[in-house]
Design a protein around this motif. Structure first.
Motif, PDB file in Angstrom:
ATOM      1  N   TYR A   1      40.890  38.814  54.033  1.00  0.00           N
ATOM      2  CA  TYR A   1      41.017  39.107  55.474  1.00  0.00           C
ATOM      3  C   TYR A   1      40.611  40.543  55.824  1.00  0.00           C
ATOM      4  N   ASN A   2      40.573  41.421  54.821  1.00  0.00           N
ATOM      5  CA  ASN A   2      40.239  42.813  55.116  1.00  0.00           C
ATOM      6  C   ASN A   2      38.735  43.081  55.052  1.00  0.00           C
ATOM      7  N   ARG A   3      37.954  42.060  54.743  1.00  0.00           N
ATOM      8  CA  ARG A   3      36.505  42.221  54.605  1.00  0.00           C
ATOM      9  C   ARG A   3      35.811  41.736  55.884  1.00  0.00           C
TER      10      ARG A   3
ATOM     11  N   THR B   1      57.569  43.797  41.514  1.00  0.00           N
ATOM     12  CA  THR B   1      57.117  45.095  42.026  1.00  0.00           C
ATOM     13  C   THR B   1      55.598  45.203  41.909  1.00  0.00           C
ATOM     14  N   VAL B   2      55.052  44.801  40.770  1.00  0.00           N
ATOM     15  CA  VAL B   2      53.590  44.837  40.602  1.00  0.00           C
ATOM     16  C   VAL B   2      52.943  43.823  41.556  1.00  0.00           C
ATOM     17  N   ASN B   3      53.579  42.675  41.709  1.00  0.00           N
ATOM     18  CA  ASN B   3      53.062  41.658  42.631  1.00  0.00           C
ATOM     19  C   ASN B   3      53.022  42.175  44.072  1.00  0.00           C
ATOM     20  N   SER B   4      54.040  42.972  44.428  1.00  0.00           N
ATOM     21  CA  SER B   4      54.124  43.461  45.816  1.00  0.00           C
ATOM     22  C   SER B   4      53.060  44.519  46.127  1.00  0.00           C
ATOM     23  N   ILE B   5      52.543  45.187  45.089  1.00  0.00           N
ATOM     24  CA  ILE B   5      51.519  46.220  45.318  1.00  0.00           C
ATOM     25  C   ILE B   5      50.113  45.607  45.344  1.00  0.00           C
ATOM     26  N   ASP B   6      50.036  44.303  45.044  1.00  0.00           N
ATOM     27  CA  ASP B   6      48.736  43.610  45.028  1.00  0.00           C
ATOM     28  C   ASP B   6      48.355  43.229  46.467  1.00  0.00           C
ATOM     29  N   VAL B   7      48.060  44.249  47.285  1.00  0.00           N
ATOM     30  CA  VAL B   7      47.821  44.008  48.702  1.00  0.00           C
ATOM     31  C   VAL B   7      46.378  44.277  49.135  1.00  0.00           C
TER      32      VAL B   7
ATOM     33  N   PRO C   1      34.183  45.927  46.594  1.00  0.00           N
ATOM     34  CA  PRO C   1      34.632  44.649  47.146  1.00  0.00           C
ATOM     35  C   PRO C   1      34.977  43.663  46.013  1.00  0.00           C
ATOM     36  N   SER C   2      36.178  43.141  46.053  1.00  0.00           N
ATOM     37  CA  SER C   2      36.677  42.275  44.965  1.00  0.00           C
ATOM     38  C   SER C   2      35.826  41.023  44.763  1.00  0.00           C
ATOM     39  N   ARG C   3      35.616  40.695  43.495  1.00  0.00           N
ATOM     40  CA  ARG C   3      34.985  39.398  43.171  1.00  0.00           C
ATOM     41  C   ARG C   3      36.051  38.393  42.742  1.00  0.00           C
ATOM     42  N   ILE C   4      37.235  38.916  42.412  1.00  0.00           N
ATOM     43  CA  ILE C   4      38.349  38.052  41.997  1.00  0.00           C
ATOM     44  C   ILE C   4      39.668  38.743  42.335  1.00  0.00           C
ATOM     45  N   PHE C   5      40.671  37.947  42.675  1.00  0.00           N
ATOM     46  CA  PHE C   5      42.031  38.458  42.876  1.00  0.00           C
ATOM     47  C   PHE C   5      42.885  38.031  41.677  1.00  0.00           C
ATOM     48  N   PRO C   6      43.821  38.883  41.247  1.00  0.00           N
ATOM     49  CA  PRO C   6      44.648  38.490  40.090  1.00  0.00           C
ATOM     50  C   PRO C   6      45.574  37.314  40.383  1.00  0.00           C
ATOM     51  N   GLY C   7      46.006  37.175  41.657  1.00  0.00           N
ATOM     52  CA  GLY C   7      46.957  36.115  41.991  1.00  0.00           C
ATOM     53  C   GLY C   7      48.313  36.432  41.405  1.00  0.00           C
ATOM     54  N   ASP C   8      49.277  35.547  41.659  1.00  0.00           N
ATOM     55  CA  ASP C   8      50.620  35.756  41.102  1.00  0.00           C
ATOM     56  C   ASP C   8      50.597  35.713  39.583  1.00  0.00           C
ATOM     57  N   SER C   9      49.734  34.834  39.021  1.00  0.00           N
ATOM     58  CA  SER C   9      49.683  34.722  37.554  1.00  0.00           C
ATOM     59  C   SER C   9      49.216  36.030  36.928  1.00  0.00           C
ATOM     60  N   GLY C  10      48.287  36.728  37.576  1.00  0.00           N
ATOM     61  CA  GLY C  10      47.812  38.006  37.037  1.00  0.00           C
ATOM     62  C   GLY C  10      48.819  39.119  37.243  1.00  0.00           C
ATOM     63  N   ALA C  11      49.343  39.225  38.477  1.00  0.00           N
ATOM     64  CA  ALA C  11      50.272  40.323  38.791  1.00  0.00           C
ATOM     65  C   ALA C  11      51.575  40.196  38.004  1.00  0.00           C
ATOM     66  N   LEU C  12      52.113  38.974  37.912  1.00  0.00           N
ATOM     67  CA  LEU C  12      53.378  38.793  37.186  1.00  0.00           C
ATOM     68  C   LEU C  12      53.178  39.005  35.683  1.00  0.00           C
ATOM     69  N   THR C  13      52.004  38.622  35.168  1.00  0.00           N
ATOM     70  CA  THR C  13      51.711  38.844  33.747  1.00  0.00           C
ATOM     71  C   THR C  13      51.723  40.348  33.445  1.00  0.00           C
TER      72      THR C  13
ATOM     73  N   GLU D   1      46.842  46.158  60.891  1.00  0.00           N
ATOM     74  CA  GLU D   1      45.839  45.400  61.659  1.00  0.00           C
ATOM     75  C   GLU D   1      44.474  46.041  61.420  1.00  0.00           C
ATOM     76  N   HIS D   2      43.437  45.453  62.054  1.00  0.00           N
ATOM     77  CA  HIS D   2      42.090  46.003  61.887  1.00  0.00           C
ATOM     78  C   HIS D   2      41.584  46.634  63.177  1.00  0.00           C
ATOM     79  N   THR D   3      40.842  47.712  63.012  1.00  0.00           N
ATOM     80  CA  THR D   3      40.167  48.298  64.170  1.00  0.00           C
ATOM     81  C   THR D   3      38.857  47.523  64.372  1.00  0.00           C
ATOM     82  N   GLU D   4      38.124  47.874  65.410  1.00  0.00           N
ATOM     83  CA  GLU D   4      36.861  47.164  65.670  1.00  0.00           C
ATOM     84  C   GLU D   4      35.854  47.363  64.536  1.00  0.00           C
ATOM     85  N   ASP D   5      35.889  48.560  63.921  1.00  0.00           N
ATOM     86  CA  ASP D   5      34.976  48.806  62.790  1.00  0.00           C
ATOM     87  C   ASP D   5      35.621  48.421  61.445  1.00  0.00           C
ATOM     88  N   PHE D   6      36.639  47.573  61.501  1.00  0.00           N
ATOM     89  CA  PHE D   6      37.309  46.967  60.340  1.00  0.00           C
ATOM     90  C   PHE D   6      38.017  47.955  59.418  1.00  0.00           C
TER      91      PHE D   6
END
Lengths: 330, 77
Positions: free
Chosen positions: A40-42, A152-158, A207-219, A270-275
């Motif tokens: 959503y941030n891209r 805690t690690v999962n919560s920083i995966d934002v 720009p990310s090509r993959i997200f760790p997901g919960d399985s990555g962050a919790l690991t 939120e996002h500005t007009e220039d994202f």
């Protein structure tokens, strides 16, 4: 000493190369199976593969199993089992959205191998003041430590690259601290965590090509917590993780209950007009680290990520100072 | 704002060090005697656990107050 140095180099290389080589294959596989989520941030909302947990786990297992084959350490076995169980919890959450309380309880259960294998101590080492022996209480500490570090690690995966970059810094700070307090075997066992995070950052950074997901962050979080326990560096580990702890603390103290980010009605940014990212004006939105960072004005996702890394470096320095202070008693 | 977050991390670190000192110097030396070996150990751990939980709650309360003090403008907005 030489054999341990060689082992450290070998397992670090295995951890890094495994994740570096497997992640592109995993990305292709996930994209083929349409296991992608919107970033959503891209601009335009690119679809990104998720979860990256399997490649993270592969790097950790490959390196730690080699270490276990070389030295048959019960602590390394505890790291392997707890990390693997935490991965399964995360994978279940990646596949099916589970309740807010499921993860803490399931992660508490993943700490059982540490207790059953007896890979823990019974005292807490504090800097400057010495240690306290708390045999019964320490068991409770083990049970709550893994859910705390995992979530805690999962919560920083934002944001793109933040979880893996943050864990790279925190893990290497923990490794240096373990060397400072002379826990050399666990210091070597902690090396794969830093190298796995670093290799994954290559694909997770903006720009990310993959997200760790919960399985990555919790690991990553569970392995970090287990190393803290088996290495008797719980306080130092908490210090290195402080920016992520603050993020969880700010979030919990504003929403006042355990809840998943996706269950929130309004987003903290939120996002500005220039994202660029800007702080939301919604009164009911939670206060988070990112919201505070952009409170003075909009910033790009990359800029926010680097600010979090500066905070991680600051905490890493405090953790290393704490490790030096642990050897001193006033 | 960024400077304030660094300050908050630093205060949190100082509170961890201070809390550790309080635990080691005042709570850890508490010993209970006279109820039998196992009862003594149980009471000893129980009392220490209750004090530790109280200290954690107090720590969270203080950190929350410091958070409001440092970030009051942003939180109010």
């Amino acid at each position: 000493m030489l054999d341990k140095t060689i082992a450290a180099i070998v397992i670090s290389a295995i951890a890094f190369v495994t994740v570096y080589a497997i992640t592109p294959i995993l990305i292709k596989n996930l994209e083929k199976r349409k296991l992608v989520v919107k970033d959503y941030n891209r601009v335009g909302g690119a679809m990104v593969a998720r979860p990256g947990g399997p490649s993270i786990l592969a790097g950790i297992l490959a390196s730690e199993l080699v270490l276990y084959a070389l030295f048959s350490s019960v602590e390394v076995l505890a790291i392997i089992l707890t990390t693997f169980l935490a991965f399964l919890v995360g994978l279940a959450d990646d596949r099916k959205v589970l309740g807010g309380w499921f993860k803490p309880l399931a992660l508490a259960a993943t700490a059982i191998p540490i207790i059953l294998l007896g890979a823990h101590g019974s005292h807490l080492d504090f800097p400057l003041f010495g240690s306290v022996n708390i045999p019964e209480l320490y068991l409770a500490l083990i049970i709550i430590m893994i859910p705390i570090t995992g979530n805690t690690v999962n919560s920083i995966d934002v944001l793109n690259g933040v979880a893996s970059g943050f864990m790279t810094i925190a893990s290497f700070a923990l490794t240096i601290s373990l060397f400072i307090v002379h826990h050399y075997d666990i210091a070597i066992a902690s090396l794969p965590l830093g190298f796995v995070s670093l290799a994954f950052y290559r694909y997770h950074k903006f720009p990310s090509r993959i997200f760790p997901g919960d399985s990555g962050a919790l690991t990553l979080g569970a392995m970090y917590g287990t190393i803290a326990i088996v290495g008797h560096v719980e306080i130092i580990a908490a210090v290195a993780l402080l920016p992520a702890v603050i993020n969880s603390f700010l979030f919990l103290s504003s929403v006042k209950r355990i809840v998943e980010h996706r269950q929130l009605k309004s987003s903290p940014v939120e996002h500005t007009e220039d994202f660029k990212l800007k702080a939301t004006e919604h009164k009911d939105a939670p206060v988070t680290l990112v919201r505070l960072i952009v409170a003075n004005g909009p910033m790009t996702e990359k800029e926010v990520g680097f600010t979090i890394f500066k905070l991680a470096l600051f905490s890493a320095a405090l953790a290393i100072i704490t490790a030096f202070m642990t050897g001193i008693k006033i | 704002m960024k400077g304030q977050i660094f300050l908050y991390v630093f205060i949190m670190w100082l509170m961890i060090l201070g809390g550790g000192g309080l635990l080691v110097l005042t709570i850890a030396p508490i010993e209970i005697h006279g109820f039998g070996r196992y009862s003594d150990e149980f009471l000893d751990s129980g009392i220490k656990a209750v004090i530790a939980i109280f200290l954690v709650v107090l720590w969270i309360f203080i950190m929350s107050k410091i958070k409001n003090w440092i970030f009051h403008k942003q939180i109010r907005n």
